[in-house]
Design a protein around this motif. Structure first.
Motif, PDB file in Angstrom:
ATOM      1  N   ARG A  49       0.862  -1.186   0.000  1.00 53.30           N
ATOM      2  CA  ARG A  49       0.000   0.000   0.000  1.00 53.30           C
ATOM      3  C   ARG A  49       0.895   1.230   0.000  1.00 53.30           C
ATOM      4  N   PHE A  50       0.690   2.067  -0.991  1.00 48.95           N
ATOM      5  CA  PHE A  50       1.569   3.209  -1.196  1.00 48.95           C
ATOM      6  C   PHE A  50       0.911   4.499  -0.736  1.00 48.95           C
ATOM      7  N   GLY A  51       1.728   5.351  -0.130  1.00 44.66           N
ATOM      8  CA  GLY A  51       1.290   6.673   0.284  1.00 44.66           C
ATOM      9  C   GLY A  51       2.274   7.729  -0.186  1.00 44.66           C
ATOM     10  N   TYR A  52       1.918   8.968   0.057  1.00 43.17           N
ATOM     11  CA  TYR A  52       2.791  10.090  -0.287  1.00 43.17           C
ATOM     12  C   TYR A  52       2.853  11.003   0.928  1.00 43.17           C
ATOM     13  N   GLY A  53       4.051  11.527   1.216  1.00 43.78           N
ATOM     14  CA  GLY A  53       4.249  12.347   2.388  1.00 43.78           C
ATOM     15  C   GLY A  53       3.798  13.778   2.176  1.00 43.78           C
ATOM     16  N   THR A  54       3.048  14.332   3.137  1.00 41.78           N
ATOM     17  CA  THR A  54       2.617  15.717   3.010  1.00 41.78           C
ATOM     18  C   THR A  54       3.779  16.695   3.098  1.00 41.78           C
ATOM     19  N   ASN A  55       4.932  16.248   3.609  1.00 40.61           N
ATOM     20  CA  ASN A  55       6.090  17.151   3.597  1.00 40.61           C
ATOM     21  C   ASN A  55       6.607  17.377   2.177  1.00 40.61           C
ATOM     22  N   GLY A  56       6.131  16.610   1.227  1.00 37.27           N
ATOM     23  CA  GLY A  56       6.419  16.842  -0.178  1.00 37.27           C
ATOM     24  C   GLY A  56       5.296  17.557  -0.910  1.00 37.27           C
ATOM     25  N   LEU A  57       4.286  17.977  -0.152  1.00 37.41           N
ATOM     26  CA  LEU A  57       3.162  18.727  -0.718  1.00 37.41           C
ATOM     27  C   LEU A  57       2.899  19.963   0.140  1.00 37.41           C
TER      28      LEU A  57
ATOM     29  N   VAL B 277      -1.464   8.284   3.289  1.00 39.48           N
ATOM     30  CA  VAL B 277      -0.686   9.507   3.380  1.00 39.48           C
ATOM     31  C   VAL B 277       0.233   9.432   4.597  1.00 39.48           C
ATOM     32  N   GLY B 278       1.443   9.919   4.425  1.00 32.76           N
ATOM     33  CA  GLY B 278       2.333  10.154   5.550  1.00 32.76           C
ATOM     34  C   GLY B 278       2.131  11.592   5.992  1.00 32.76           C
ATOM     35  N   LEU B 279       1.423  11.790   7.088  1.00 28.64           N
ATOM     36  CA  LEU B 279       1.006  13.115   7.532  1.00 28.64           C
ATOM     37  C   LEU B 279       2.046  13.710   8.470  1.00 28.64           C
TER      38      LEU B 279
ATOM     39  N   LYS C 244       7.502  -0.946  11.179  1.00 23.42           N
ATOM     40  CA  LYS C 244       6.169  -0.390  11.356  1.00 23.42           C
ATOM     41  C   LYS C 244       5.824   0.685  10.341  1.00 23.42           C
ATOM     42  N   HIS C 245       6.839   1.239   9.683  1.00 20.45           N
ATOM     43  CA  HIS C 245       6.602   2.305   8.704  1.00 20.45           C
ATOM     44  C   HIS C 245       7.749   2.289   7.712  1.00 20.45           C
ATOM     45  N   ALA C 246       7.426   2.511   6.436  1.00 18.51           N
ATOM     46  CA  ALA C 246       8.453   2.534   5.390  1.00 18.51           C
ATOM     47  C   ALA C 246       8.341   3.826   4.592  1.00 18.51           C
ATOM     48  N   GLN C 247       9.493   4.423   4.316  1.00 18.20           N
ATOM     49  CA  GLN C 247       9.582   5.584   3.436  1.00 18.20           C
ATOM     50  C   GLN C 247      10.424   5.190   2.231  1.00 18.20           C
ATOM     51  N   ILE C 248      10.145   5.801   1.096  1.00 16.71           N
ATOM     52  CA  ILE C 248      10.821   5.371  -0.123  1.00 16.71           C
ATOM     53  C   ILE C 248      11.050   6.549  -1.064  1.00 16.71           C
ATOM     54  N   GLU C 249      12.193   6.548  -1.671  1.00 20.10           N
ATOM     55  CA  GLU C 249      12.617   7.514  -2.676  1.00 20.10           C
ATOM     56  C   GLU C 249      13.899   6.974  -3.285  1.00 20.10           C
ATOM     57  N   ASP C 250      14.439   7.642  -4.280  1.00 11.72           N
ATOM     58  CA  ASP C 250      15.706   7.220  -4.847  1.00 11.72           C
ATOM     59  C   ASP C 250      16.841   7.948  -4.127  1.00 11.72           C
ATOM     60  N   MET C 251      18.040   7.372  -4.190  1.00 14.09           N
ATOM     61  CA  MET C 251      19.196   7.979  -3.520  1.00 14.09           C
ATOM     62  C   MET C 251      20.463   7.344  -4.077  1.00 14.09           C
TER      63      MET C 251
ATOM     64  N   LEU D 195       2.028   1.403   5.436  1.00 18.67           N
ATOM     65  CA  LEU D 195       2.166   2.228   4.245  1.00 18.67           C
ATOM     66  C   LEU D 195       3.624   2.336   3.829  1.00 18.67           C
ATOM     67  N   THR D 196       3.860   2.351   2.540  1.00 16.37           N
ATOM     68  CA  THR D 196       5.161   2.664   1.968  1.00 16.37           C
ATOM     69  C   THR D 196       5.026   4.052   1.355  1.00 16.37           C
ATOM     70  N   VAL D 197       5.629   5.046   2.015  1.00 18.59           N
ATOM     71  CA  VAL D 197       5.330   6.456   1.736  1.00 18.59           C
ATOM     72  C   VAL D 197       6.466   7.120   0.974  1.00 18.59           C
ATOM     73  N   VAL D 198       6.129   7.725  -0.158  1.00 22.59           N
ATOM     74  CA  VAL D 198       7.109   8.476  -0.946  1.00 22.59           C
ATOM     75  C   VAL D 198       7.549   9.699  -0.131  1.00 22.59           C
ATOM     76  N   GLU D 199       8.868   9.877  -0.035  1.00 22.27           N
ATOM     77  CA  GLU D 199       9.446  10.905   0.838  1.00 22.27           C
ATOM     78  C   GLU D 199      10.302  11.861   0.002  1.00 22.27           C
ATOM     79  N   LEU D 200       9.681  12.946  -0.471  1.00 21.52           N
ATOM     80  CA  LEU D 200      10.384  13.930  -1.296  1.00 21.52           C
ATOM     81  C   LEU D 200      10.176  15.331  -0.724  1.00 21.52           C
ATOM     82  N   PRO D 201      10.697  15.602   0.474  1.00 24.14           N
ATOM     83  CA  PRO D 201      10.406  16.879   1.132  1.00 24.14           C
ATOM     84  C   PRO D 201      10.994  18.099   0.436  1.00 24.14           C
ATOM     85  N   ARG D 202      12.030  17.916  -0.368  1.00 17.89           N
ATOM     86  CA  ARG D 202      12.645  19.058  -1.038  1.00 17.89           C
ATOM     87  C   ARG D 202      12.067  19.300  -2.428  1.00 17.89           C
ATOM     88  N   HIS D 203      10.991  18.611  -2.748  1.00 18.75           N
ATOM     89  CA  HIS D 203      10.392  18.749  -4.082  1.00 18.75           C
ATOM     90  C   HIS D 203       8.958  19.255  -4.008  1.00 18.75           C
TER      91      HIS D 203
END
Length: 320
Positions: A30-38, A58-60, A238-245, A277-285
């Protein structure tokens, strides 16, 4: 009696209908997106966007522009948010990595490691508020991190401060039934999976203590490949974040701009039975948040549907 809003607006019903009529047999992950990227979107708009795009959750990040943990009527605002999430069919994990939420001059200060006890208590108070919010939202977990060791502070002292600061949060998490998921963060006291296990030992392995695993951080500095990190972390995840690096560079990148081979990572998450949730973590975008949110989910779904190539050998140092 809840003080939530009236009946959902038509747009919410349409979003719900899209979820209900989606093809049978949803993917295990189950995929989510972080609000720190929005961060440039109102929270209501961000949630609507994610539901429309087909995200599962959502990763709130608790922050002034979204769910401000220090503004008046937090409980009432949280109830309204719970109704909104339910109407959209979105799950949630509560994250606590907001910049400047406690101090307008220090990006992530104060931390759980600061010299002044009152400063450490301010960070602990934020985490206690996050636990209450998470319980009211039915969140999977509350995310947190240790912080950077202050100049002139010995590591033993820093570990002592961390364990003392987290103890009341873990007690609250146990009462609320919400795991506290600590994230290894490059440059912090607790930077690696080995550091997480050190913390577990110092605290006596309390049941509410879990792990946030950031896949990019694994690529950045862990000795094992990211997929093997997932398997090694399985009992506590308990929680996963994901992005490229890229290796050795702590820079959260959109998918395809780094070095991570994602099919093995997502296969490992599925194999261990991870159901958070596996949450996309792109806070600088955030300046292009909707664009990256739209691109990220199809990428992850394609990667999850791709059978990874078999490994020729177990990586050196693996205990899996």
């Amino acid at each position: 009696m809840h003080g939530g809003p009236g009946p959902p607006r038509p747009r919410l019903r349409e979003a719900g209908e899209r979820h209900m009529t989606a093809p049978a047999g949803p993917p295990a992950l189950r995929f989510g997106y972080g609000t720190n990227g929005l961060a440039d979107l109102r929270l209501d708009d961000a949630l609507g966007l994610l539901a429309d795009l087909g995200y599962d959750g959502v990763g709130l990040t608790l922050d002034h522009m979204h769910l401000d943990p220090f503004a008046p009527d937090l409980a009432a605002r949280t109830r309204r948010l719970a109704h909104r999430l339910a109407a959209l069919g979105l799950e949630v994990t509560v994250e606590t990595g907001a910049r400047y939420v406690l101090d307008p001059r220090r990006k992530h200060g104060p931390t759980l490691l600061d010299a002044a006890p009152e400063d450490r208590r301010r960070r602990t108070d934020l985490l206690l508020r996050a636990v209450r919010v998470a319980a009211d939202l039915g969140a999977h977990a509350v995310h947190c991190f240790s912080g950077i060791v202050p100049p002139g502070t010995g590591r033993d002292v820093a570990w002592d401060r961390l364990t003392a600061s987290l103890t009341p949060v873990l007690d609250a998490a146990a009462t609320a039934g919400v795991p506290l998921a600590v994230e290894p963060e490059p440059g912090h006291l607790l930077a690696t999976l080995a550091d997480f296990h050190h913390l577990r030992g110092l605290l006596g392995d309390p049941a509410p203590l879990g792990l946030t695993l950031d896949i990019g951080h694994c690529q950045c500095l862990e000795p094992l490949p990211p997929a093997d990190c997932v398997r090694a972390a399985a009992p506590w995840l308990k929680h996963a974040q994901i992005e490229d690096m890229r290796r050795g560079v702590h820079d959260h990148l959109p998918f395809g701009e780094g070095e991570i081979d994602f099919p093995p990572v997502l296969a490992a998450l599925a194999d261990i039975g991870y159901r958070g949730l596996t949450v996309v973590e792109l806070p600088r975008h955030s300046h292009a948040g909707p664009h990256h949110a739209e691109r990220s989910l199809p990428f992850l779904r394609r990667a999850a549907a791709t059978t990874p190539a078999p490994r020729s050998a177990t990586p050196e140092g693996s205990t899996v």
